[in-house]
Scaffold this motif. Structure first.
Motif, PDB file in Angstrom:
ATOM      1  N   GLN A 180      19.637  52.025 -24.854  1.00  0.00           N
ATOM      2  CA  GLN A 180      19.645  51.458 -23.503  1.00  0.00           C
ATOM      3  C   GLN A 180      18.370  51.844 -22.762  1.00  0.00           C
ATOM      4  O   GLN A 180      17.786  51.025 -22.047  1.00  0.00           O
ATOM      5  CB  GLN A 180      20.888  51.966 -22.750  1.00  0.00           C
ATOM      6  CG  GLN A 180      21.056  51.399 -21.360  1.00  0.00           C
ATOM      7  CD  GLN A 180      22.302  51.953 -20.673  1.00  0.00           C
ATOM      8  OE1 GLN A 180      23.197  52.508 -21.322  1.00  0.00           O
ATOM      9  NE2 GLN A 180      22.368  51.809 -19.361  1.00  0.00           N
ATOM     10  N   ASP A 181      17.914  53.092 -22.951  1.00  0.00           N
ATOM     11  CA  ASP A 181      16.673  53.541 -22.301  1.00  0.00           C
ATOM     12  C   ASP A 181      15.462  52.752 -22.795  1.00  0.00           C
ATOM     13  O   ASP A 181      14.501  52.550 -22.049  1.00  0.00           O
ATOM     14  CB  ASP A 181      16.450  55.028 -22.558  1.00  0.00           C
ATOM     15  CG  ASP A 181      17.391  55.911 -21.741  1.00  0.00           C
ATOM     16  OD1 ASP A 181      17.976  55.396 -20.767  1.00  0.00           O
ATOM     17  OD2 ASP A 181      17.547  57.099 -22.080  1.00  0.00           O
TER      18      ASP A 181
ATOM     19  N   LEU B 197      19.226  46.394 -24.969  1.00  0.00           N
ATOM     20  CA  LEU B 197      20.582  46.338 -24.431  1.00  0.00           C
ATOM     21  C   LEU B 197      21.583  45.670 -25.378  1.00  0.00           C
ATOM     22  O   LEU B 197      22.735  46.111 -25.454  1.00  0.00           O
ATOM     23  CB  LEU B 197      20.559  45.617 -23.080  1.00  0.00           C
ATOM     24  CG  LEU B 197      19.849  46.395 -21.958  1.00  0.00           C
ATOM     25  CD1 LEU B 197      19.776  45.559 -20.691  1.00  0.00           C
ATOM     26  CD2 LEU B 197      20.574  47.706 -21.682  1.00  0.00           C
TER      27      LEU B 197
ATOM     28  N   ALA C  96      22.594  48.327 -27.774  1.00  0.00           N
ATOM     29  CA  ALA C  96      23.278  49.396 -27.045  1.00  0.00           C
ATOM     30  C   ALA C  96      24.710  48.984 -26.708  1.00  0.00           C
ATOM     31  O   ALA C  96      25.656  49.753 -26.913  1.00  0.00           O
ATOM     32  CB  ALA C  96      22.508  49.755 -25.773  1.00  0.00           C
ATOM     33  N   ILE C  97      24.864  47.781 -26.205  1.00  0.00           N
ATOM     34  CA  ILE C  97      26.211  47.314 -25.836  1.00  0.00           C
ATOM     35  C   ILE C  97      27.093  47.204 -27.064  1.00  0.00           C
ATOM     36  O   ILE C  97      28.278  47.580 -27.036  1.00  0.00           O
ATOM     37  CB  ILE C  97      26.098  45.956 -25.093  1.00  0.00           C
ATOM     38  CG1 ILE C  97      25.456  46.184 -23.718  1.00  0.00           C
ATOM     39  CG2 ILE C  97      27.468  45.300 -24.960  1.00  0.00           C
ATOM     40  CD1 ILE C  97      25.134  44.901 -22.985  1.00  0.00           C
TER      41      ILE C  97
ATOM     42  N   TYR D 155      28.179  50.704 -27.938  1.00  0.00           N
ATOM     43  CA  TYR D 155      29.173  51.184 -26.980  1.00  0.00           C
ATOM     44  C   TYR D 155      30.538  50.557 -27.256  1.00  0.00           C
ATOM     45  O   TYR D 155      31.571  51.242 -27.234  1.00  0.00           O
ATOM     46  CB  TYR D 155      28.746  50.849 -25.548  1.00  0.00           C
ATOM     47  CG  TYR D 155      27.764  51.807 -24.921  1.00  0.00           C
ATOM     48  CD1 TYR D 155      27.917  53.192 -25.024  1.00  0.00           C
ATOM     49  CD2 TYR D 155      26.680  51.319 -24.172  1.00  0.00           C
ATOM     50  CE1 TYR D 155      27.019  54.059 -24.422  1.00  0.00           C
ATOM     51  CE2 TYR D 155      25.771  52.184 -23.571  1.00  0.00           C
ATOM     52  CZ  TYR D 155      25.949  53.560 -23.697  1.00  0.00           C
ATOM     53  OH  TYR D 155      25.063  54.414 -23.104  1.00  0.00           O
TER      54      TYR D 155
ATOM     55  N   ALA E  28      25.696  49.871 -19.073  1.00  0.00           N
ATOM     56  CA  ALA E  28      24.828  49.013 -19.888  1.00  0.00           C
ATOM     57  C   ALA E  28      25.012  47.547 -19.514  1.00  0.00           C
ATOM     58  O   ALA E  28      24.041  46.776 -19.443  1.00  0.00           O
ATOM     59  CB  ALA E  28      25.108  49.227 -21.370  1.00  0.00           C
TER      60      ALA E  28
ATOM     61  N   GLN F 289      23.154  46.896 -16.321  1.00  0.00           N
ATOM     62  CA  GLN F 289      21.711  46.802 -16.538  1.00  0.00           C
ATOM     63  C   GLN F 289      21.342  45.487 -17.218  1.00  0.00           C
ATOM     64  O   GLN F 289      20.258  44.945 -16.992  1.00  0.00           O
ATOM     65  CB  GLN F 289      21.226  47.984 -17.369  1.00  0.00           C
ATOM     66  CG  GLN F 289      19.700  48.080 -17.474  1.00  0.00           C
ATOM     67  CD  GLN F 289      19.272  49.355 -18.188  1.00  0.00           C
ATOM     68  OE1 GLN F 289      19.996  50.345 -18.225  1.00  0.00           O
ATOM     69  NE2 GLN F 289      18.072  49.325 -18.746  1.00  0.00           N
TER      70      GLN F 289
ATOM     71  N   ARG G 237      24.800  57.632 -16.563  1.00  0.00           N
ATOM     72  CA  ARG G 237      25.345  57.548 -17.915  1.00  0.00           C
ATOM     73  C   ARG G 237      25.510  58.955 -18.440  1.00  0.00           C
ATOM     74  O   ARG G 237      24.675  59.826 -18.210  1.00  0.00           O
ATOM     75  CB  ARG G 237      24.403  56.745 -18.813  1.00  0.00           C
ATOM     76  CG  ARG G 237      24.794  56.750 -20.284  1.00  0.00           C
ATOM     77  CD  ARG G 237      23.942  55.761 -21.066  1.00  0.00           C
ATOM     78  NE  ARG G 237      22.526  55.913 -20.785  1.00  0.00           N
ATOM     79  CZ  ARG G 237      21.775  56.874 -21.336  1.00  0.00           C
ATOM     80  NH1 ARG G 237      22.309  57.765 -22.140  1.00  0.00           N
ATOM     81  NH2 ARG G 237      20.485  56.933 -21.059  1.00  0.00           N
TER      82      ARG G 237
END
Length: 906
Positions: free
Chosen positions: A681-682, A686, A689-690, A693, A721, A724, A900
């Protein structure tokens, strides 16, 4: 003196009433027929009876229509919830072939007789004769058969013996098909077998509490208790009232009575006659169980009571096997359902004797064997653990002995052997979770039944160990209750200074810390450290352990000035006492590095994490779980420093190693996958990342449960996330859901709950609802100051968010000053607070001041975190906009309004 006594010979249907005569005494004689009177000797007496020749059975017809029955009473007007069972019984008896034998079995009071009576009345027209025989002993069976002969031959049968009448009835049944004979409350299959073997032209229906021994006759049909809704209806109808307003109380009482028809009718009759509420009856049952279970009340249609019904059964069982009654008294202290059978094998060293006892109890429906478990009706348990002076099987002494035995069984069955972890703080090994989950309902049932002031040392151990498991599972409030009770028991029995007492006090501190109640945790740790130093010595491993936990609590509270020196002292002592390479020494080094990281001192945190990882690989091996823990935490430090080029590969390697060693769904594996998703995510990746998650959330819900704190944190991170990624409505909805669950499960004041509330406020602010966001942040600030303290990092974050929402220079300056004072100039949150102050100046129209403050923030961020860190990039972007004279608020890319959570995993 002499006497002549008639002795009945074996009867046959054609020679009834013809006795064989014997005489005894001096000069006694006997006659074989009434041919005169012979007297001999003083006082001689002769008894004679006329011979009776009964008509052949096949020539005697039964009454026409539906009149030939002897059903003991009309069908009950309160027959509830058994229509399907009546149909099932009718279907079972409707086989075309004859004879048909069906056996209805179940617990005493479950309604076997009522169901059979209902069936017999309802379907009486389908049979030529319906004959009801009480079958609890051979004499009753013979008498029941003889009664049919008396009904059919009222004038001729009187002089005949019972055996002769019964034999004639059997012949009549054999020559008149189409009948139904009910053998009610049969106790022994061997008593019925000789009779049923001769009755081969009709239907036999047997009711019995025994489930075993019928296989040579037919497979038994089991009758269970009523459904909850039917039980509630029976209870209210018996009570004779409309209980709509009392529906919850009715359901609770019905459940307390185990949905057992006899108990429900007994309760309803009492409620009706005494004009009390259902809640009042429930209170009386719990307060006066012996009297309520044993007394039948005026107005009840059945003078039996559950205590009387089961006392007869238990007496029979006790005569056959006293161990069976001891086992039943012990089972009374556990949960009624899903009790592992191997738990009960601990009651006696002779496993075969235990097997026989369990089989006997099951044979009389006192328990139900469903391998590998068993179950007991909750009212059987209630009666078995209720002392009654009138019942020799339920003395006060016997019940207390059973309670102590149950405690010992639980203690011996604790996964891991019931041995306490180091200072009560070690986590429960994941492979033991399944056993713990199986045992937990029975521990909870036992603990609920035992008064607090009667807790023994065995019970205290069970409480202490169970609190550790509950804490691991995220059941913090219940863990606290058990640990507080264990502490009270150990202080009362062992004294305040006993090592076990100190272990429980340490564990209670761990629970308070997990609950975010640092106001209780820190003083408790401080007291325990002092007492352990005094009792065990400064260098005892348990003393050092509690000192480590105290440092953790200081770190949680944001008191860096106290946590880091204590970490340093504990590390030095562990190196001196245990050695540099001891696993607990490595833990201390890891914790000190975590303290440096949280304080923003990444220059000291990263080298210490790296040294700890290297030592662990050398001492424990590269694949040891603790080595992987240290590697995960090192990656969090790299990520905090903005060094994603090192953080990402380390997360990925650690994740692969944890999946290989521990499995893809181990909690530690889930921790690293969560952290890897955050690092992605950083980087702005995304989609991946999603996806990570979502996968982690699904696994966490399956392994830890929907309500585990770690599951809630992963849901919150997923929401961050999604926010964002621009899916702000989905993120807001998810945060609202997490907040509701956190408030319900953890409490409104738990740090995780406060964090989610703050994140939700950020989502509302981004969605253009500043009023609601500000109100939420104000509540978070107030609650954080009250619960965590003014200087806790989360309090500082909430205060900064509130200042940003209001574009307040004054609040932003206060937030920055607090961060500098508590965390230092180089901490990431201090840098963010300085950037936010710049934005506040800009909003106030002081653009030059805003640019100057933002330049200082960028300088500090580059120096402390590096030029490529996410915060550095965010500050640089904000500064560029300010320099272009844009008066806008930049949505934070660094998670400033939302946070987070990185999981250390230890």
């Amino acid at each position: 003196m002499s006497a002549v006594i008639p002795v009945q010979p074996p009867d046959g249907p054609g020679q009834i009433g013809s006795p064989r005569w014997e005489a005894s005494g001096e000069r006694a004689v006997a006659v074989d027929a009434n041919a005169g009177i012979i007297s001999t000797g003083p006082g001689a007496t002769i008894y004679t009876a006329p011979a009776v020749q009964l008509p052949p059975a096949q020539t005697v017809a039964g009454p026409r229509g539906q009149r030939n029955h002897n059903l003991p009473r009309p069908p009950s007007a309160l027959f509830v919830g058994r229509d399907d069972d009546v149909i099932r019984l009718g279907t079972a008896l409707a086989a075309e072939s004859e004879p048909v034998t069906r056996i209805l079995v179940g617990l005493g009071g479950v309604g076997k007789t009522s169901l059979t009576l209902q069936y017999a009345h309802r379907y009486r027209a389908e049979y030529t004769t319906v004959w009801w025989i009480t079958a609890d002993n051979p004499d009753a069976i013979t008498a029941g058969l003889a009664a049919l002969t008396s009904r059919l031959l009222p004038d001729l049968a009187t002089p005949a013996t019972t055996n002769a009448l019964a034999e004639w009835a059997i012949t009549w049944f054999q020559t008149h098909p189409g009948w139904l004979v009910v053998f009610d409350n049969a106790d022994d299959p061997s008593h019925l077998a000789p009779v049923i073997s001769q009755l081969d032209t009709g239907r036999h229906l047997i009711t019995s509490r025994r489930t075993a021994g019928w296989h040579h006759l037919a497979a038994p049909l089991r009758l269970d208790v009523l459904s909850p809704s039917d039980a509630a209806e029976l209870l209210t109808r018996t009570a004779g009232r409309n209980a709509v307003s009392e529906k919850p109380a009715v359901a609770e009482l019905a459940m307390e009575l185990g949905h057992l028809p006899l108990a429900l009718e007994q309760a309803g009759a009492y409620i009706h006659n005494h004009a009390i509420t259902f809640t009042a009856y429930l209170e009386r049952v719990r307060r006066y169980p012996a009297r309520m279970f044993a007394t039948a009340y005026a107005g009840s249609t059945d003078r039996r009571t559950i205590a009387r019904v089961w006392r007869v059964t238990l007496s029979v069982i006790a005569d056959r096997d006293p161990l069976a009654v001891e086992i039943l008294r012990t089972l009374a202290w556990f949960a009624p359902d899903r009790l592992p059978q191997d738990l009960i094998t601990r009651i006696d060293d002779d496993l075969l004797a235990v097997d026989d006892a369990l089989a006997l109890l099951a044979g009389y429906s006192m328990i139900t064997l469903t391998p590998p478990n068993l179950r007991v009706h909750r009212l059987v348990q209630a009666v078995a653990r209720t002392a009654d002076p009138a019942d020799p099987l339920r003395t006060e002494e016997a019940i207390l002995v059973a309670r102590d035995r149950a405690a010992r069984i639980l203690l011996d069955s604790l996964p891991g052997g019931g041995t306490e972890g180091e200072s009560g703080g070690a986590s429960i090994a994941v492979p033991q979770w399944a056993d713990w989950r199986s045992l937990r309902p029975h521990i909870e049932a036992f603990i609920e039944l035992v008064p607090h002031d009667e807790d023994t040392t065995d019970i205290a151990v069970v409480l202490h160990e169970t609190s550790r498991f509950l804490l691991d599972q995220g059941h913090v409030p219940q863990a606290a209750r058990y640990s507080e009770r264990a502490l009270a028991a150990r202080e009362r029995v062992l004294g305040s200074d006993d090592p076990d007492t100190l272990s429980t006090r340490n564990q209670l501190g761990n629970i308070y810390r997990a609950a975010g109640d640092l106001g209780q945790a820190i003083p408790l740790y401080e007291r325990t450290v002092a007492d352990r130093e005094r009792v065990l010595g400064d260098d005892h491993p348990d003393t050092l352990s509690t000192r480590n936990y105290l440092a953790n609590a200081y770190r949680d509270s944001g008191r860096v000035d106290r946590s880091i020196p204590l970490y340093e002292r504990t590390l030095a002592d562990r190196e001196r006492v245990l050695g540099r390479d001891h696993p607990e020494t490595l833990i201390s080094r890891n914790n000190l590095a975590s303290g440096y990281r949280d304080a923003g001192d990444l220059g000291r945190a990263i080298p210490l994490f790296e040294a700890t990882r290297t030592d662990a690989e050398r001492v424990l091996s590269q694949d040891h779980p603790r080595t992987l823990l240290f590697r995960n935490n090192l990656a969090t430090a790299y990520e905090a420093a903005g060094d994603l080029t090192r953080a990402l590969p380390l997360y990925e390697r650690t994740l692969a190693d944890r999946e290989n060693l521990l499995g893809a769904t181990h909690p530690d594996t889930l921790t690293t996958r969560n952290n890897l998703a955050g690092a992605l995510q950083d980087t702005g990746d995304l989609p991946r990342a999603i996806e990570l998650y979502e996968r982690t959330l699904a696994d966490s819900e399956r392994v830890l449960g929907h309500e585990h704190p770690r599951t809630l944190l992963v849901r919150s991170n997923l929401a961050d996330a999604l926010s964002q990624a621009g899916d702000r409505e989905e993120a807001r909805s998810l945060w609202e859901s997490v907040l509701n669950d956190s408030e319900r499960l953890l409490g409104a004041d738990h740090p995780d709950t406060l964090l989610v509330r703050s994140n939700l406020a950020g989502a509302l602010f981004d969605a253009g609802d500043p009023a609601r966001a500000t109100a939420l942040w104000e509540s978070v600030v107030a609650d954080s100051e009250r619960v965590l303290g003014d200087d806790h990092p989360d309090t500082l974050l909430a205060r900064g968010n509130l200042a940003r929402a209001g574009r307040s220079v004054e609040l932003s300056e206060r937030a920055l000053a607090d961060c500098v004072r508590v965390l230092g100039d180089d901490h990431p949150r201090t840098i963010t607070a300085r950037r936010d102050l710049a934005l506040a100046h800009d909003a106030a129209g002081d653009l030059l001041r805003a640019i100057a403050v933002c330049e200082r923030a960028l300088h500090d961020s580059v120096r402390a975190l590096g030029a490529d860190h996410a915060r550095s990039r965010a500050v640089r972007a904000g500064l560029a906009r300010l320099r272009r004279g844009l008066i806008v608020m930049v949505p934070p890319l660094d998670g400033a309004t939302s946070r987070r959570v990185l999981l250390n995993g230890g």
